[in-house]
Design a protein around this motif. Structure first.
Motif, PDB file in Angstrom:
ATOM      1  N   LYS A   1      -6.290  10.088 -13.920  1.00 41.52           N
ATOM      2  CA  LYS A   1      -7.596  10.541 -12.980  1.00 41.52           C
ATOM      3  C   LYS A   1      -7.112  11.148 -11.633  1.00 41.52           C
ATOM      4  O   LYS A   1      -8.044  11.732 -11.187  1.00 41.52           O
ATOM      5  CB  LYS A   1      -8.346   9.521 -12.778  1.00 41.52           C
ATOM      6  CG  LYS A   1      -8.982   8.522 -14.174  1.00 41.52           C
ATOM      7  CD  LYS A   1      -9.626   7.282 -13.881  1.00 41.52           C
ATOM      8  CE  LYS A   1     -10.234   6.736 -15.076  1.00 41.52           C
ATOM      9  NZ  LYS A   1     -10.885   5.304 -14.928  1.00 41.52           N
ATOM     10  N   GLY A   2      -6.022  10.992 -11.066  1.00 39.05           N
ATOM     11  CA  GLY A   2      -5.626  11.333  -9.825  1.00 39.05           C
ATOM     12  C   GLY A   2      -5.510  12.745  -9.802  1.00 39.05           C
ATOM     13  O   GLY A   2      -4.851  13.344 -10.753  1.00 39.05           O
TER      14      GLY A   2
ATOM     15  N   GLN B   1       0.839  -1.164   0.035  1.00 40.12           N
ATOM     16  CA  GLN B   1      -0.015   0.049   0.055  1.00 40.12           C
ATOM     17  C   GLN B   1       0.838   1.145  -0.010  1.00 40.12           C
ATOM     18  O   GLN B   1       0.448   2.419  -0.526  1.00 40.12           O
ATOM     19  CB  GLN B   1      -0.894   0.094   1.179  1.00 40.12           C
ATOM     20  CG  GLN B   1      -1.992  -1.072   1.260  1.00 40.12           C
ATOM     21  CD  GLN B   1      -2.732  -1.016   2.616  1.00 40.12           C
ATOM     22  OE1 GLN B   1      -2.803   0.047   3.312  1.00 40.12           O
ATOM     23  NE2 GLN B   1      -3.607  -2.061   2.728  1.00 40.12           N
ATOM     24  N   ASP B   2       2.075   1.070   0.464  1.00 39.53           N
ATOM     25  CA  ASP B   2       2.874   2.567   0.816  1.00 39.53           C
ATOM     26  C   ASP B   2       4.291   2.198   0.412  1.00 39.53           C
ATOM     27  O   ASP B   2       4.830   1.493   1.161  1.00 39.53           O
ATOM     28  CB  ASP B   2       2.563   2.991   2.342  1.00 39.53           C
ATOM     29  CG  ASP B   2       3.314   4.124   2.651  1.00 39.53           C
ATOM     30  OD1 ASP B   2       3.668   4.711   1.618  1.00 39.53           O
ATOM     31  OD2 ASP B   2       3.733   4.345   3.718  1.00 39.53           O
ATOM     32  N   LEU B   3       4.825   2.831  -0.482  1.00 41.36           N
ATOM     33  CA  LEU B   3       6.251   2.833  -0.813  1.00 41.36           C
ATOM     34  C   LEU B   3       6.564   4.020  -0.876  1.00 41.36           C
ATOM     35  O   LEU B   3       6.632   4.910  -1.379  1.00 41.36           O
ATOM     36  CB  LEU B   3       6.345   2.175  -2.330  1.00 41.36           C
ATOM     37  CG  LEU B   3       7.845   2.141  -2.970  1.00 41.36           C
ATOM     38  CD1 LEU B   3       8.675   1.298  -2.319  1.00 41.36           C
ATOM     39  CD2 LEU B   3       7.590   1.535  -4.407  1.00 41.36           C
ATOM     40  N   GLU B   4       7.741   4.169   0.088  1.00 47.52           N
ATOM     41  CA  GLU B   4       8.523   5.417   0.315  1.00 47.52           C
ATOM     42  C   GLU B   4      10.031   5.258   0.030  1.00 47.52           C
ATOM     43  O   GLU B   4      10.599   4.723   0.924  1.00 47.52           O
ATOM     44  CB  GLU B   4       8.077   6.092   1.612  1.00 47.52           C
ATOM     45  CG  GLU B   4       6.689   6.316   1.769  1.00 47.52           C
ATOM     46  CD  GLU B   4       6.319   6.887   3.194  1.00 47.52           C
ATOM     47  OE1 GLU B   4       7.291   7.711   3.562  1.00 47.52           O
ATOM     48  OE2 GLU B   4       5.267   6.775   3.489  1.00 47.52           O
ATOM     49  N   LEU B   5      10.542   5.835  -1.147  1.00 46.21           N
ATOM     50  CA  LEU B   5      12.002   5.570  -1.267  1.00 46.21           C
ATOM     51  C   LEU B   5      12.694   7.139  -1.514  1.00 46.21           C
ATOM     52  O   LEU B   5      13.287   7.496  -2.492  1.00 46.21           O
ATOM     53  CB  LEU B   5      12.200   4.813  -2.309  1.00 46.21           C
ATOM     54  CG  LEU B   5      11.731   3.465  -2.519  1.00 46.21           C
ATOM     55  CD1 LEU B   5      11.805   2.622  -3.802  1.00 46.21           C
ATOM     56  CD2 LEU B   5      12.440   2.615  -1.451  1.00 46.21           C
TER      57      LEU B   5
ATOM     58  N   LYS C   1      -2.263  -3.549  -7.167  1.00 45.58           N
ATOM     59  CA  LYS C   1      -3.438  -2.853  -7.391  1.00 45.58           C
ATOM     60  C   LYS C   1      -3.782  -2.249  -5.883  1.00 45.58           C
ATOM     61  O   LYS C   1      -4.638  -1.456  -5.898  1.00 45.58           O
ATOM     62  CB  LYS C   1      -4.492  -4.006  -7.311  1.00 45.58           C
ATOM     63  CG  LYS C   1      -4.319  -4.670  -8.838  1.00 45.58           C
ATOM     64  CD  LYS C   1      -4.646  -3.886  -9.945  1.00 45.58           C
ATOM     65  CE  LYS C   1      -4.508  -4.447 -11.203  1.00 45.58           C
ATOM     66  NZ  LYS C   1      -4.547  -3.491 -12.315  1.00 45.58           N
ATOM     67  N   GLU C   2      -3.050  -2.451  -4.881  1.00 46.13           N
ATOM     68  CA  GLU C   2      -3.347  -2.250  -3.415  1.00 46.13           C
ATOM     69  C   GLU C   2      -2.722  -0.504  -3.292  1.00 46.13           C
ATOM     70  O   GLU C   2      -3.097   0.002  -1.950  1.00 46.13           O
ATOM     71  CB  GLU C   2      -3.169  -3.162  -2.345  1.00 46.13           C
ATOM     72  CG  GLU C   2      -3.923  -4.186  -2.409  1.00 46.13           C
ATOM     73  CD  GLU C   2      -5.488  -3.979  -2.440  1.00 46.13           C
ATOM     74  OE1 GLU C   2      -5.884  -3.235  -1.491  1.00 46.13           O
ATOM     75  OE2 GLU C   2      -6.112  -4.446  -3.020  1.00 46.13           O
ATOM     76  N   LEU C   3      -1.622  -0.322  -4.205  1.00 47.93           N
ATOM     77  CA  LEU C   3      -0.786   0.674  -3.840  1.00 47.93           C
ATOM     78  C   LEU C   3      -1.577   2.029  -3.659  1.00 47.93           C
ATOM     79  O   LEU C   3      -2.257   2.419  -4.570  1.00 47.93           O
ATOM     80  CB  LEU C   3       0.064   0.914  -4.882  1.00 47.93           C
ATOM     81  CG  LEU C   3       1.525   0.397  -4.422  1.00 47.93           C
ATOM     82  CD1 LEU C   3       2.455   0.399  -5.618  1.00 47.93           C
ATOM     83  CD2 LEU C   3       2.274   0.937  -3.381  1.00 47.93           C
ATOM     84  N   SER C   4      -1.386   2.876  -2.712  1.00 44.05           N
ATOM     85  CA  SER C   4      -2.125   4.066  -2.466  1.00 44.05           C
ATOM     86  C   SER C   4      -1.101   5.113  -2.273  1.00 44.05           C
ATOM     87  O   SER C   4      -1.452   6.532  -2.503  1.00 44.05           O
ATOM     88  CB  SER C   4      -2.991   4.111  -1.164  1.00 44.05           C
ATOM     89  OG  SER C   4      -2.399   3.754   0.044  1.00 44.05           O
TER      90      SER C   4
ATOM     91  N   GLU D   1      -5.577   2.437  -9.783  1.00 42.44           N
ATOM     92  CA  GLU D   1      -7.018   2.740  -9.048  1.00 42.44           C
ATOM     93  C   GLU D   1      -7.123   3.436  -7.753  1.00 42.44           C
ATOM     94  O   GLU D   1      -7.581   4.440  -7.368  1.00 42.44           O
ATOM     95  CB  GLU D   1      -8.088   1.677  -8.965  1.00 42.44           C
ATOM     96  CG  GLU D   1      -9.193   2.040  -8.909  1.00 42.44           C
ATOM     97  CD  GLU D   1     -10.302   0.928  -8.946  1.00 42.44           C
ATOM     98  OE1 GLU D   1     -11.343   0.988  -8.570  1.00 42.44           O
ATOM     99  OE2 GLU D   1      -9.904  -0.102  -9.701  1.00 42.44           O
ATOM    100  N   GLY D   2      -6.256   2.973  -6.566  1.00 39.62           N
ATOM    101  CA  GLY D   2      -6.399   3.605  -5.432  1.00 39.62           C
ATOM    102  C   GLY D   2      -5.186   4.528  -5.130  1.00 39.62           C
ATOM    103  O   GLY D   2      -5.272   4.760  -3.948  1.00 39.62           O
TER     104      GLY D   2
END
Length: 626
Positions: free
Chosen positions: A602-603, A537-541, A558-561, A582-583
């Protein structure tokens, strides 16, 4: 000759057998309905009107309610007195009856004709889920009613005043609806037999009626999850039969009344998440039966009274998130049954009383208090702790070695001044599932023994001076389905080297939701194998030295927000598939070396997410010049 003095034993015997005679009649009536009175026409009319107002019955609860049949003989959920054929119980909750489905569902409104079931003793329409509208005022005519359960529906409006006329009520549960309004003081005046009152999880407002103290038979009171305001009734101590009281998640203010000490039968006291202020009364020590004390998230001030040491049956004390001051009383050592002590986010000062380890304490949270502890007390090794939270308590020095032989599974020592190397014996703490030593002064590499923490799921090392490779963290062993990381934050350290290109295939990482490696001098490329992390869900680099392209494969997560890759040396274009997850709610690739047109998306990402890339163009940056 029959003597009067012999009538007492006879009457006692008769009293004992009457219930059995009634049960025999009821049993016989089940198999031979001709022996009992059929359903009364007034009752049948009321029940059929109830059915008429039900718009959806997917579990067929009312399929047997047919006009040409006897409601006392074949109608599901309807129970009659065999002597006079009047309905005495309406309920779809009978675990001994195989005819009833496990999942009850009815959609519709409550019929006012239910008020014509004048012999009704129990009305249980709970967990029908979709019963809506108001509670009919006609229910106030049910002069024999002892139980009214309407919880877990979508009823709205206020409680009708007429309910107060049912002075036979013993149990009233209207919880988990959308009922609202104030509760008139008059409602509770006649409830002299009520033992069980649950109005939780609604939208009631206004003060708690002072007449509530007249219900002297009350043993269970739950008004939680509403919008009640004002003060707790001063005479609440008159409810001497109470063993459970819950007022949590309201807007109640004022002091806790001294009279609360008169509730000698009370076992559960839950008043958290309100606006209570003033001191905890010393009379709280008179609650000798208390097992659970929850006053957290209020504005309580003053000291923790010594009398709290009189609560010899207590197992849980939750006083966190208040403004309590002073020392923690040594009298807590008397509480040999206490397992949970949560005092975090107050203004307690040190030193800590060693008597805390005279208890059976397993969960201790003292974080965010100005204790100025210095070294972690060695006497804590005598406790049987499973969870220890001493974040921001003024600790300095080194990690004490006694931790290596403890059974602690949750350890939080963050936001202190602990220094030195992470010791090799950390690998002996094999029960750990949560470790937070962030924002300290550790300066070593991660020892190879760290791999032994096979149950560890949450790791936070951010804001230290750790160096070297991340290999010991990523290659940690797991134990069957346990020990998979859920959260991993090693940001703001000095870890070096490339990120292992096979990271997404490592057993400890495969179910991670948050991976935070920002602000380390990590080089190399972003691994394509991150695409294999199915719950990511959360990738911080951010703020590393990463180069190469953004892998388009990440677009399959698909779960990455949240994706934060700013302040690196990334090149190439932004993959369309990644930007259109999508998310995706947060996306930041600012200050890299990216180029090309930003893909349509879309974001709603701000301009700042793309700044600092001279070769990038397109919405929300200026248009590309073809």
């Amino acid at each position: 000759m029959f003597h009067l003095q012999n009538t007492k034993p006879f009457m006692l015997s008769l009293t004992k057998i009457i219930p059995h005679i009634y049960s025999i009649i009821l049993f016989i009536s089940t198999y031979n309905p001709s022996l009992v009175e059929p359903c009364h026409p007034i009752d049948k009319e009321a029940l059929l009107d109830f059915k008429h107002r039900i718009k959806h019955d997917p579990t067929n609860l009312l399929s047997t309610w047919l006009p040409d049949t006897d409601c006392c003989a074949t109608w599901h959920g309807v129970y009659c007195d065999p002597m006079h054929g009047r309905v005495v119980k309406l309920s779809f909750h009978d675990p001994d009856d195989f005819k009833y489905p496990n999942h009850i569902y009815l959609s519709g409104t409550l019929s006012p004709f239910l008020g014509n079931l004048t012999f009704l003793e129990q009305l249980d329409l709970s967990t029908c889920k979709e019963l809506s509208g108001a509670i009919p005022t006609q229910l106030g005519k049910l002069s024999h009613l002892t139980t009214l359960f309407l919880y877990n529906n979508k009823l709205n409006g206020s409680i009708p005043i007429s309910i107060g006329y049912v002075n036979t009520l013993q149990q009233l549960d209207l919880s988990s609806n959308t009922l609202s309004g104030t509760i008139p003081d008059s409602i509770f005046h006649s409830f002299t037999s009520l033992t069980y009152l649950i109005l939780s999880n609604n939208e009631f407002s206004g003060p708690i009626p002072s007449s509530i103290v007249n219900m002297r038979s009350l043993t269970y009171l739950d008004l939680g999850e509403n919008k009640f305001s004002g003060n707790i009734p001063k005479n609440i101590g008159k409810l001497e039969s109470l063993y459970f009281i819950s007022l949590y998640n309201n807007q109640i203010s004022g002091n806790i009344p001294n009279s609360i000490g008169k509730l000698s039968q009370l076992q559960y006291l839950r008043m958290y998440n309100n606006g209570l202020n003033g001191p905890i009364p010393s009379t709280i020590g008179q609650l000798i039966s208390l097992r659970d004390l929850e006053l957290n998230n209020n504005s309580l001030t003053g000291i923790l009274p010594d009398s709290i040491g009189n609560l010899l049956n207590i197992t849980q004390i939750f006083l966190q998130d208040n403004m309590l001051t002073g020392y923690i009383p040594s009298s807590l050592g008397n509480l040999t049954t206490l397992s949970y002590l949560y005092l975090q986010n107050n203004q307690f000062i040190g030193p800590l009383p060693p008597q805390l380890c005279q208890m059976n304490l397993q969960y201790l949270d003292l974080s965010n208090n100005p204790f100025s502890l210095g070294n972690i007390p060695d006497w804590l090794s005598n406790c049987s702790l499973l969870s220890l939270n001493l974040a921001k308590t003024g600790i300095n020095g080194y990690l004490p070695k006694w931790l290596s032989s403890s059974n602690i599974d949750h350890l939080d020592l963050s936001n202190n001044e602990i220094e030195g190397k992470l010791p090799k014996w950390i690998g002996n703490m094999t029960n750990l599932n949560h470790l937070n030593i962030s924002n300290n002064k550790f300066y070593s590499t991660i020892p190879n023994e760290f791999k032994n923490l096979s149950l560890l799921m949450t790791l936070d090392l951010h804001s230290n001076n750790f160096t070297g490779s991340l290999e010991s963290i990523f290659d940690k062993i797991t134990y069957e389905t346990l020990g998979w990381y859920d959260f991993l934050d090693v940001s703001s350290n000095m870890f070096t080297g490339p990120i292992d290109m096979n990271i997404g295939n490592k057993p400890a990482i495969q179910f991670i939701t948050s991976l935070i490696l920002s602000n380390n001098p990590l080089g190399g490329n972003i691994p394509k194998s991150l695409a294999n992390l199915v719950q990511f869900q959360d990738l911080e680099l951010e703020g590393n030295k990463l180069s190469g392209p953004i892998p388009k494969e990440i677009g399959s997560n698909k779960e990455l927000s949240s994706i934060k890759l700013s302040r690196n040396y990334l090149t190439g274009s932004i993959p369309r598939k990644v930007l259109n997850l999508e998310g995706l709610q947060e996306f930041d690739v600012s200050y890299n070396m990216l180029s090309g047109e930003i893909p349509s998306h879309k974001g709603d990402f701000p301009v700042s997410s793309f700044l600092g890339n001279p070769g990038l163009c397109g919405n929300p940056l200026p248009l590309c010049k073809h």
